[in-house]
Scaffold this active site. Structure first.
Site, PDB file in Angstrom:
ATOM      1  N   CYS A 203       0.659  -1.609   0.112  1.00 42.43           N
ATOM      2  CA  CYS A 203       0.051   0.011   0.088  1.00 42.43           C
ATOM      3  C   CYS A 203       0.694   0.923  -0.136  1.00 42.43           C
ATOM      4  CB  CYS A 203      -0.850   0.038   1.704  1.00 42.43           C
ATOM      5  SG  CYS A 203      -2.000  -1.152   1.243  1.00 42.43           S
ATOM      6  N   CYS A 231       1.867  -8.637   7.010  1.00 44.45           N
ATOM      7  CA  CYS A 231       0.782  -7.872   6.725  1.00 44.45           C
ATOM      8  C   CYS A 231      -0.078  -8.453   7.349  1.00 44.45           C
ATOM      9  CB  CYS A 231       0.376  -7.528   6.030  1.00 44.45           C
ATOM     10  SG  CYS A 231       0.343  -9.012   4.160  1.00 44.45           S
TER      11      CYS A 231
HETATM   12  S1  SF4 Z   1      -1.954  -0.540   7.392  1.00 45.48           S
HETATM   13 FE1  SF4 Z   1      -1.783  -2.618   5.740  1.00 45.48          FE
HETATM   14  S2  SF4 Z   1      -3.655  -1.708   4.681  1.00 45.48           S
HETATM   15 FE2  SF4 Z   1      -3.373  -0.216   5.310  1.00 45.48          FE
HETATM   16  S3  SF4 Z   1      -3.228   0.909   4.179  1.00 45.48           S
HETATM   17 FE3  SF4 Z   1      -1.175  -0.723   5.344  1.00 45.48          FE
HETATM   18  S4  SF4 Z   1      -0.158  -1.797   3.785  1.00 45.48           S
HETATM   19 FE4  SF4 Z   1      -2.190  -1.658   3.560  1.00 45.48          FE
END
Ligand code: SF4
Length: 248
Positions: A203, A231
């Site tokens: 992300c 993640c």
């Molecule tokens: S915390 Fe995880 S799901 Fe949320 S934006 Fe960051 S990588 Fe993406």
């Protein structure tokens, strides 16, 4: 259930996969049941998608469209579908889950604590992943041993007890140089950000370019001081489901 779920059978399968080229590994995986490949559109995943498309293998290709991806990644989804004549199914988070997360932590609350970060990954990745893998027998991933110390022991085949399926990692033994050479030789489309210092792309708010000498995944959740940070897609995170009230 598949025929390869005893420890002995999984060890045999692992050895069999080790002796095959990539297309053979994927073909064997597809012969074991309903196979789903989850792609993040990263360079190794593009190698797998190219093999599936080129050899017309009966493997479903899916991606988790978290809503926070880089535009380059989103563009690559369509370009890859067009190039290989296949469909990449998008699995997205539920709107009510995003709203509940934002109400509790703030939309970008993941910077504030590991708990808040896991909760965001749970809503945007883990729940869509569960939907993507529902009913699958085989989960194919692009995990490689060279991506991080946390992934150094990645096998070709393993049983995922949490999801009750077989996980196949056909690129486990490929190093990044081999991946790059294969991509160049086959002219496989990749994310242009790889050439800008992003070997691992997730992300947008949680990914930065790496510095010379850093591990491939050092740019993911860089503000956390845990070398094993992930993640949750590829590690058991029993606490994650209780972090935020599940949506129906
Ligand atoms: S915390 Fe995880 S799901 Fe949320 S934006 Fe960051 S990588 Fe993406």
């Amino acid at each position: 259930m598949t025929q390869h779920q005893t420890p002995h059978d999984i060890a045999s399968l692992d050895a069999e996969l080790a002796g095959l080229p990539l297309a053979g590994r994927l073909s064997l995986a597809a012969s074991l049941g309903r196979a789903v490949f989850t792609t993040s559109l990263g360079i190794e995943d593009q190698v797998i998608t190219a093999a599936i498309g080129t050899h017309r293998l009966p493997i479903e290709v899916v991606t988790l469209e978290t809503g926070r991806l880089f535009m380059e990644t989103v563009c690559l989804i369509g370009a890859t579908e067009e190039r290989y004549g296949l469909l990449i199914r998008r699995f997205r988070p539920l709107e009510q889950d995003i709203d509940a997360y934002a109400a509790r932590y703030g939309l970008n609350g993941f910077y504030e604590s590991v708990e808040a970060r896991h909760a965001c990954c749970h809503v945007r990745k883990l729940k869509p992943l569960a939907a993507a893998l529902a009913g699958a027998d085989i989960w194919i991933t692009g995990l490689r041993r060279g991506q991080s110390g946390n992934r150094a022991a990645t096998p070709f085949a393993e049983y995922d007890p949490e999801r009750n399926l077989l996980k196949i990692n056909p690129l486990a033994d490929w190093d990044i140089e081999t991946i790059r050479a294969h991509v160049a030789a086959e002219d496989i489309p990749i994310n242009p950000m790889h050439d800008r210092g992003y070997p691992s792309i997730g992300c947008e708010p949680c990914t930065r370019a790496i510095k010379p000498g850093e591990s491939e995944r050092a740019g993911r959740w860089w503000w956390e001081n845990d070398e094993k940070r992930e993640c949750g897609l590829h590690v058991a995170e029993p606490a994650a489901s209780s972090i935020i009230a599940p949506a129906h």
